[in-house]
Design a protein around this motif. Structure first.
Motif, PDB file in Angstrom:
ATOM      1  N   THR A  11       0.844  -1.208   0.000  1.00  0.00           N
ATOM      2  CA  THR A  11       0.000   0.000   0.000  1.00  0.00           C
ATOM      3  C   THR A  11       0.877   1.255   0.000  1.00  0.00           C
ATOM      4  O   THR A  11       0.629   2.213  -0.734  1.00  0.00           O
ATOM      5  CB  THR A  11      -0.919   0.009   1.246  1.00  0.00           C
ATOM      6  OG1 THR A  11      -1.747  -1.139   1.192  1.00  0.00           O
ATOM      7  CG2 THR A  11      -1.774   1.257   1.305  1.00  0.00           C
ATOM      8  N   ILE A  12       1.910   1.238   0.843  1.00  0.00           N
ATOM      9  CA  ILE A  12       2.823   2.391   0.930  1.00  0.00           C
ATOM     10  C   ILE A  12       3.556   2.567  -0.402  1.00  0.00           C
ATOM     11  O   ILE A  12       3.643   3.688  -0.935  1.00  0.00           O
ATOM     12  CB  ILE A  12       3.817   2.200   2.101  1.00  0.00           C
ATOM     13  CG1 ILE A  12       3.074   2.292   3.428  1.00  0.00           C
ATOM     14  CG2 ILE A  12       4.939   3.233   2.043  1.00  0.00           C
ATOM     15  CD1 ILE A  12       3.870   1.815   4.625  1.00  0.00           C
ATOM     16  N   THR A  15       1.227   3.886  -3.147  1.00  0.00           N
ATOM     17  CA  THR A  15       0.894   5.309  -2.977  1.00  0.00           C
ATOM     18  C   THR A  15       2.082   6.183  -3.360  1.00  0.00           C
ATOM     19  O   THR A  15       1.912   7.238  -3.983  1.00  0.00           O
ATOM     20  CB  THR A  15       0.462   5.571  -1.521  1.00  0.00           C
ATOM     21  OG1 THR A  15      -0.601   4.687  -1.219  1.00  0.00           O
ATOM     22  CG2 THR A  15      -0.002   7.001  -1.329  1.00  0.00           C
TER      23      THR A  15
ATOM     24  N   TYR B  90      -0.903  14.366   1.530  1.00  0.00           N
ATOM     25  CA  TYR B  90      -0.075  14.166   0.331  1.00  0.00           C
ATOM     26  C   TYR B  90      -0.603  15.084  -0.772  1.00  0.00           C
ATOM     27  O   TYR B  90      -1.633  14.799  -1.385  1.00  0.00           O
ATOM     28  CB  TYR B  90      -0.103  12.697  -0.084  1.00  0.00           C
ATOM     29  CG  TYR B  90       0.548  11.822   0.958  1.00  0.00           C
ATOM     30  CD1 TYR B  90       1.915  11.598   0.931  1.00  0.00           C
ATOM     31  CD2 TYR B  90      -0.186  11.266   1.993  1.00  0.00           C
ATOM     32  CE1 TYR B  90       2.537  10.828   1.899  1.00  0.00           C
ATOM     33  CE2 TYR B  90       0.421  10.493   2.967  1.00  0.00           C
ATOM     34  CZ  TYR B  90       1.781  10.283   2.910  1.00  0.00           C
ATOM     35  OH  TYR B  90       2.384   9.525   3.888  1.00  0.00           O
ATOM     36  N   ASP B  97      -7.649   9.910  -3.016  1.00  0.00           N
ATOM     37  CA  ASP B  97      -6.508   8.995  -2.861  1.00  0.00           C
ATOM     38  C   ASP B  97      -5.884   9.110  -1.469  1.00  0.00           C
ATOM     39  O   ASP B  97      -5.392   8.124  -0.925  1.00  0.00           O
ATOM     40  CB  ASP B  97      -5.454   9.264  -3.940  1.00  0.00           C
ATOM     41  CG  ASP B  97      -5.869   8.676  -5.272  1.00  0.00           C
ATOM     42  OD1 ASP B  97      -6.736   7.778  -5.285  1.00  0.00           O
ATOM     43  OD2 ASP B  97      -5.358   9.128  -6.316  1.00  0.00           O
ATOM     44  N   ASN B  98      -5.893  10.318  -0.894  1.00  0.00           N
ATOM     45  CA  ASN B  98      -5.410  10.473   0.476  1.00  0.00           C
ATOM     46  C   ASN B  98      -6.251   9.628   1.432  1.00  0.00           C
ATOM     47  O   ASN B  98      -5.719   8.946   2.312  1.00  0.00           O
ATOM     48  CB  ASN B  98      -5.475  11.938   0.904  1.00  0.00           C
ATOM     49  CG  ASN B  98      -4.176  12.680   0.647  1.00  0.00           C
ATOM     50  OD1 ASN B  98      -3.274  12.667   1.477  1.00  0.00           O
ATOM     51  ND2 ASN B  98      -4.061  13.296  -0.525  1.00  0.00           N
ATOM     52  N   TYR B 101      -5.699   5.843   0.843  1.00  0.00           N
ATOM     53  CA  TYR B 101      -4.428   5.419   1.448  1.00  0.00           C
ATOM     54  C   TYR B 101      -4.617   5.144   2.946  1.00  0.00           C
ATOM     55  O   TYR B 101      -4.213   4.094   3.465  1.00  0.00           O
ATOM     56  CB  TYR B 101      -3.396   6.515   1.217  1.00  0.00           C
ATOM     57  CG  TYR B 101      -1.990   6.218   1.676  1.00  0.00           C
ATOM     58  CD1 TYR B 101      -1.447   4.943   1.593  1.00  0.00           C
ATOM     59  CD2 TYR B 101      -1.170   7.229   2.173  1.00  0.00           C
ATOM     60  CE1 TYR B 101      -0.138   4.685   1.985  1.00  0.00           C
ATOM     61  CE2 TYR B 101       0.136   6.991   2.568  1.00  0.00           C
ATOM     62  CZ  TYR B 101       0.636   5.709   2.480  1.00  0.00           C
ATOM     63  OH  TYR B 101       1.936   5.468   2.873  1.00  0.00           O
ATOM     64  N   GLU B 104      -6.737   2.038   3.567  1.00  0.00           N
ATOM     65  CA  GLU B 104      -6.015   0.776   3.353  1.00  0.00           C
ATOM     66  C   GLU B 104      -5.021   0.503   4.481  1.00  0.00           C
ATOM     67  O   GLU B 104      -4.893  -0.619   4.943  1.00  0.00           O
ATOM     68  CB  GLU B 104      -5.298   0.817   2.003  1.00  0.00           C
ATOM     69  CG  GLU B 104      -6.289   0.695   0.842  1.00  0.00           C
ATOM     70  CD  GLU B 104      -5.656   0.934  -0.515  1.00  0.00           C
ATOM     71  OE1 GLU B 104      -6.332   0.714  -1.521  1.00  0.00           O
ATOM     72  OE2 GLU B 104      -4.481   1.375  -0.572  1.00  0.00           O
TER      73      GLU B 104
END
Lengths: 275, 306
Positions: A11-12, A15, B90, B97-98, B101, B104
């Motif tokens: 995941t990291i 991203t 971010y 998407d922030n 993230y 998840e």
């Protein structure tokens, strides 16, 4: 809550890669460098050499091939001096570039990865997240590794195409990649990128600014690039067995460096402390 | 009520500086605890210690019965929502998407994540801005996104570090609304602030910090009783000079008049006696206003005494 164990490292990494994709001003120069080394320069040189019809120049090129080790000379294909020179250039002399370019790309990405989190303040979010320090490290490693590998394989593909299109018809068909190149790409290149990244991530976790990370990374990766260049050349000239041995040693070194570097990624460093 | 956070004798130093110096803390579920203190009091370090982002040098911390800086740290952090002083977003990613993230990383199930994201964004009024890059967001929108991110995984403990600093009134209200909602849902909330007005009316418990140490802690009522005993009444009359006569009454502890009269009484029970005495003296009262001390008044009283 999910029943599947979370893959936070991926995941990291995903991203980070998504952010990299958005940072066109960052990756565009790297793509240009890769394009120059894998496509433009080899394409231009091979195009010129394969079309030499000046007898004197053709003789000089034959002489160049004659300076190569005997074992290599035996493997060089082609009837005329220019064709043999273009074959030798394609197979032996450009090989180190396959290592230098991905190393440069991964180093540039890796240098920013941890210090970038700290400078943006987003390190605080990661520090408070359930991701373990190991997961953060692996995620950051993957995020820097993937662009390097991608560059290597896309560049390798383009380079193979150019070499086969320009030199292939003159040596009896497509000949590239050779066995030594496969060893180089799949066995020797990966540990060298990892070795460089292990050092760069350790630097990125310790320094206090992205500028310092870039400077320090350059200092570390420059000698490594020179070593990798020599190793790649050596493995090409000396055959597959040498590539296997060099690769194995590089993997050992990379594994040791990666384990050591994983200890440098700590939550308090993501918060900007202990740098 | 169950205890969510328990800290005993916690010390954390950075070089020669003791950021936290002997902190004791006990926070139950369904409560709002406000950490008050000037800049540098150690509030941010306390938040970081509570999630295990930092480990204490000395002392014990348990959150949900686990050590946040130990092997169970991931389980603790998964149940915490943190809104840091800087939103820590971010910028190159979209708002969506922030949030994805965060979802998840905090293990929100993939099938419910889109719905959760929409719900959290709608809750803080940024649903329409979700597809845009966060770098284009205003300060208020960034703060709202940080709030949405903090509650996306439905945490049991919400930690807010100066959450309203630099916000427009609407965004600040959204923060305070969230705190109210969380407390109503039985979750624990810890808010660090140096803005006393925003803590007013929210706090079930106030912890005053100074140089990393707990100066005093307790509910606002307990602190009022301890540091602001008695009752203050503001008075006014058609002829204010008549009011001056009450200064000598036995149950009056203090009296001053500057435009309106301010009277300090020993207990609230004596307010009717005060009014009786004034009416008996011929005063035509236009204002009788018993005052509850504000948190700000209590805070400065504490600071002046300690």
């Amino acid at each position: 809550m999910s029943t599947r164990p979370p893959n936070r490292a991926w995941t990291i990494a995903r991203t980070d890669l998504r952010q990299l994709r958005q940072a066109r001003d960052f990756w565009m120069p790297l793509v240009i460098i890769a394009g120059l080394f894998f496509v433009v320069i080899p394409g231009f040189l091979l195009l010129i050499i394969t079309r030499v019809d000046n007898i004197e120049l053709a003789q000089q090129l034959s002489d160049v091939v004659g300076t190569l080790p005997t074992k290599i000379q035996e493997n060089v294909k082609g009837e005329t001096g220019p064709v043999q020179a273009s074959y030798a250039l394609a197979v032996y002399l450009f090989a180190p570039l396959a290592i230098v370019v991905p190393l440069t790309v991964s180093s540039a990405v890796g240098a920013n990865t941890i210090i970038g989190e700290r400078e943006r303040g987003s390190g605080e979010f990661l520090a408070h997240s359930p991701a373990s320090e190991r997961e953060i490290y692996v995620g950051k490693l993957l995020a820097a590794l993937i662009p390097g590998y991608l560059t290597a394989f896309v560049g390798f593909g383009c380079y193979s195409l150019i070499v086969n299109l320009l030199v292939g018809p003159k040596v009896g068909g497509w000949f590239f990649p050779t066995t030594s190149w496969w060893w180089l790409m799949l066995w020797v290149l990966p540990p060298f990128i990892m070795l460089a990244l292990a050092m760069i991530l350790a630097i990125s976790a310790r320094v206090s600014s992205a500028a310092a990370a870039q400077q320090s990374s350059a200092l570390v990766t420059l000698p490594l690039i020179l070593i990798a260049y020599s190793v790649a050349s050596g493995s090409m000239y000396s055959g597959s067995m040498v590539a296997v041995v060099i690769g194995a040693l590089a993997w050992l070194g990379a594994a040791f460096a990666l384990v050591r570097a994983s200890r440098t990624v700590r939550r308090e460093r993501l918060l900007g402390m202990g740098a | 009520m169950d205890t969510v956070i328990s800290a005993r004798g916690v010390v954390r130093t950075f070089g020669d500086t003791r950021a936290v110096d002997g902190l004791d803390l006990g926070i139950p579920t369904g409560s709002v605890t406000v950490l008050l203190g000037p800049n540098g009091a150690g509030k941010t370090t306390v938040v970081r210690l509570l999630t295990g982002a930092l480990a204490p040098d000395v002392g014990d911390i348990t959150v949900f019965g686990m050590n946040p800086s130990g092997p169970d740290g991931a389980q603790v952090r998964r149940r915490c929502g943190v809104v840091p002083a800087r939103p820590a977003l971010y910028d190159r990613l979209s708002g969506y998407d922030n949030l994805r993230y965060a979802g998840e990383l905090f293990e929100v199930a993939a099938e419910t994540l889109p719905e959760r994201i929409e719900h959290a964004a709608a809750r803080f009024g940024i649903l329409e801005a979700l597809p845009k890059r966060v770098g284009t967001y205003s300060t208020g929108m960034r703060a709202r996104l940080a709030l949405a991110r903090a509650v996306l995984h439905e945490p049991d403990l919400l930690l807010l570090d100066e959450p309203t600093a630099g916000l427009d009134p609407e965004s600040a209200r959204a923060v305070l609304g969230l705190i109210d909602e969380m407390a109503e849902e039985g979750k624990a909330v810890v808010m660090c602030t140096h803005l006393l007005l925003e803590a007013e009316g929210l706090a079930d418990k106030v912890v005053v910090l100074d140089r990393g140490a707990t100066l005093v802690s307790g509910s606002p009522a307990e602190l009022t009783e301890r540091f602001w005993p008695g009752t203050r009444v503001v008075l006014d009359a058609e002829q204010p000079t008549v009011l001056d006569g009450i200064a000598d009454l036995p149950f009056v502890r203090g009296y001053s008049r500057n435009g309106v009269a301010t009277v300090d009484l020993a207990t609230a029970d004596t307010v009717p006696d005060l009014v009786d005495a004034l009416v008996g003296a011929g005063a035509r009262l236009t204002r009788v206003e018993p005052q509850t001390p504000s948190l700000e008044q209590i805070y400065f009283e504490i600071r002046s005494r300690t």
